[in-house]
Design a protein around this motif. Structure first.
Motif, PDB file in Angstrom:
ATOM      1  N   VAL A  23       0.849  -1.199   0.000  1.00  0.00           N
ATOM      2  CA  VAL A  23       0.000   0.000   0.000  1.00  0.00           C
ATOM      3  C   VAL A  23       0.883   1.248   0.000  1.00  0.00           C
ATOM      4  N   PHE A  24       1.864   1.294   0.904  1.00  0.00           N
ATOM      5  CA  PHE A  24       2.754   2.449   1.004  1.00  0.00           C
ATOM      6  C   PHE A  24       3.482   2.690  -0.322  1.00  0.00           C
ATOM      7  N   ASN A  25       4.062   1.638  -0.878  1.00  0.00           N
ATOM      8  CA  ASN A  25       4.822   1.791  -2.128  1.00  0.00           C
ATOM      9  C   ASN A  25       3.939   2.196  -3.300  1.00  0.00           C
ATOM     10  N   HIS A  26       2.663   1.823  -3.271  1.00  0.00           N
ATOM     11  CA  HIS A  26       1.736   2.306  -4.296  1.00  0.00           C
ATOM     12  C   HIS A  26       1.731   3.837  -4.293  1.00  0.00           C
ATOM     13  N   TYR A  27       1.626   4.427  -3.104  1.00  0.00           N
ATOM     14  CA  TYR A  27       1.587   5.890  -3.005  1.00  0.00           C
ATOM     15  C   TYR A  27       2.941   6.520  -3.324  1.00  0.00           C
ATOM     16  N   SER A  31       1.811   8.902  -6.365  1.00  0.00           N
ATOM     17  CA  SER A  31       1.204  10.112  -5.816  1.00  0.00           C
ATOM     18  C   SER A  31       2.226  10.979  -5.083  1.00  0.00           C
ATOM     19  N   THR A  32       1.744  12.115  -4.646  1.00  0.00           N
ATOM     20  CA  THR A  32       2.566  12.988  -3.808  1.00  0.00           C
ATOM     21  C   THR A  32       2.191  12.840  -2.337  1.00  0.00           C
ATOM     22  N   ALA A  33       1.469  11.802  -1.983  1.00  0.00           N
ATOM     23  CA  ALA A  33       1.131  11.558  -0.576  1.00  0.00           C
ATOM     24  C   ALA A  33       2.387  11.255   0.239  1.00  0.00           C
ATOM     25  N   VAL A  34       3.416  10.734  -0.426  1.00  0.00           N
ATOM     26  CA  VAL A  34       4.699  10.427   0.213  1.00  0.00           C
ATOM     27  C   VAL A  34       5.777  11.101  -0.621  1.00  0.00           C
ATOM     28  N   TYR A  35       6.598  11.912   0.005  1.00  0.00           N
ATOM     29  CA  TYR A  35       7.662  12.610  -0.709  1.00  0.00           C
ATOM     30  C   TYR A  35       8.910  11.736  -0.769  1.00  0.00           C
ATOM     31  N   MET A  36       8.804  10.621  -1.464  1.00  0.00           N
ATOM     32  CA  MET A  36       9.919   9.712  -1.738  1.00  0.00           C
ATOM     33  C   MET A  36       9.854   9.368  -3.209  1.00  0.00           C
ATOM     34  N   ASP A  37      11.029   9.144  -3.793  1.00  0.00           N
ATOM     35  CA  ASP A  37      11.076   8.859  -5.219  1.00  0.00           C
ATOM     36  C   ASP A  37      11.087   7.377  -5.565  1.00  0.00           C
ATOM     37  N   ALA A  38      11.525   6.544  -4.622  1.00  0.00           N
ATOM     38  CA  ALA A  38      11.664   5.124  -4.924  1.00  0.00           C
ATOM     39  C   ALA A  38      10.976   4.285  -3.853  1.00  0.00           C
ATOM     40  N   PRO A  39      10.360   3.175  -4.267  1.00  0.00           N
ATOM     41  CA  PRO A  39       9.730   2.278  -3.293  1.00  0.00           C
ATOM     42  C   PRO A  39      10.743   1.783  -2.260  1.00  0.00           C
ATOM     43  N   GLU A  42      11.279  -3.976   2.694  1.00  0.00           N
ATOM     44  CA  GLU A  42      10.706  -4.263   4.014  1.00  0.00           C
ATOM     45  C   GLU A  42      11.608  -3.732   5.125  1.00  0.00           C
ATOM     46  N   GLU A  43      12.910  -3.885   4.957  1.00  0.00           N
ATOM     47  CA  GLU A  43      13.852  -3.411   5.975  1.00  0.00           C
ATOM     48  C   GLU A  43      13.783  -1.891   6.129  1.00  0.00           C
ATOM     49  N   GLU A  44      13.646  -1.166   5.034  1.00  0.00           N
ATOM     50  CA  GLU A  44      13.553   0.295   5.096  1.00  0.00           C
ATOM     51  C   GLU A  44      12.204   0.757   5.645  1.00  0.00           C
ATOM     52  N   PHE A  45      11.159  -0.010   5.362  1.00  0.00           N
ATOM     53  CA  PHE A  45       9.808   0.355   5.764  1.00  0.00           C
ATOM     54  C   PHE A  45       9.532   0.059   7.234  1.00  0.00           C
ATOM     55  N   SER A  46      10.121  -0.971   7.760  1.00  0.00           N
ATOM     56  CA  SER A  46       9.827  -1.417   9.126  1.00  0.00           C
ATOM     57  C   SER A  46       9.882  -0.307  10.180  1.00  0.00           C
ATOM     58  N   PRO A  47      10.892   0.579  10.187  1.00  0.00           N
ATOM     59  CA  PRO A  47      10.906   1.646  11.207  1.00  0.00           C
ATOM     60  C   PRO A  47       9.752   2.649  11.080  1.00  0.00           C
ATOM     61  N   LEU A  48       9.083   2.662   9.932  1.00  0.00           N
ATOM     62  CA  LEU A  48       7.959   3.579   9.752  1.00  0.00           C
ATOM     63  C   LEU A  48       6.676   3.066  10.391  1.00  0.00           C
ATOM     64  N   VAL A  49       6.676   1.789  10.769  1.00  0.00           N
ATOM     65  CA  VAL A  49       5.473   1.195  11.373  1.00  0.00           C
ATOM     66  C   VAL A  49       5.736   0.524  12.718  1.00  0.00           C
TER      67      VAL A  49
END
Length: 174
Positions: A23-27, A31-39, A42-49
């Motif tokens: 879901v996060f990587n879709h945005y 979209s501009t819902a997340v100001y990141m350029d690349a998906p 899991e290791e990078e995403f884990s601290p966000l949740v």
């Protein structure tokens, strides 16, 4: 806020990570819902949740039995003077946007925030994300900050808007 019987929330578990990441990587990609350029991986995403302080947390959203997204109650700042303020984010499966799931998620996370002693909730929203801005307005958040041209994505400069809701929870001693 009346709870939709088709929506259920549960503590985020490691098994929810791949679906939440999708879901996060879709945005990130679309979209501009997340100001990141690349998906993210899991290791990078884990601290966000996943948060070390148990007052903060992530909750999975299920609608009609399937993973529908997630909602976070995360630290606004590591400084102790902000310990009664949290930031919230809601990320939904794009097929479920506009069906009441976001409002249900905000109502749910506000209740969790009250139970955990938070006084103020903030939401950081891209200035061109009109659907999210309307969602927060409908659920009682007021616009309290507008930062112009602070983001950049898809070749455009983007505004960031902070929305705030004062819950009025009584501060607890740490």
């Amino acid at each position: 806020m009346k709870q939709d019987p088709g929506v259920r929330f549960s503590e985020f578990e490691s098994r929810d990570l791949p679906a939440a990441l999708a879901v996060f990587n879709h945005y990130v990609r679309t979209s501009t819902a997340v100001y990141m350029d690349a998906p993210l991986s899991e290791e990078e995403f884990s601290p966000l949740v996943n948060f070390p302080d148990p007052r903060h947390g992530t909750f999975s959203i299920f609608r009609e039995g399937r993973f529908a997204g997630y909602v976070t109650l995360k630290p606004f700042s590591p400084r102790s003077g902000y310990s009664f303020t949290a930031e919230i984010s809601v990320f939904l499966d794009p097929a479920l946007v506009g069906k009441g799931t976001g409002s249900a998620a905000i109502g749910f996370i506000e209740q969790k925030a009250r139970e955990r002693g938070f006084h103020v909730l903030l939401a950081c929203v891209s200035g061109d994300n009109e659907a999210s801005l309307r969602l927060f307005e409908r659920t009682g958040y007021g616009k309290v900050g507008h930062f112009r041209d602070v983001g950049f994505k898809f070749g455009r400069r983007l505004d960031t808007i902070y929305c705030e809701k004062i819950l009025g929870a009584t501060p607890r001693e740490s």
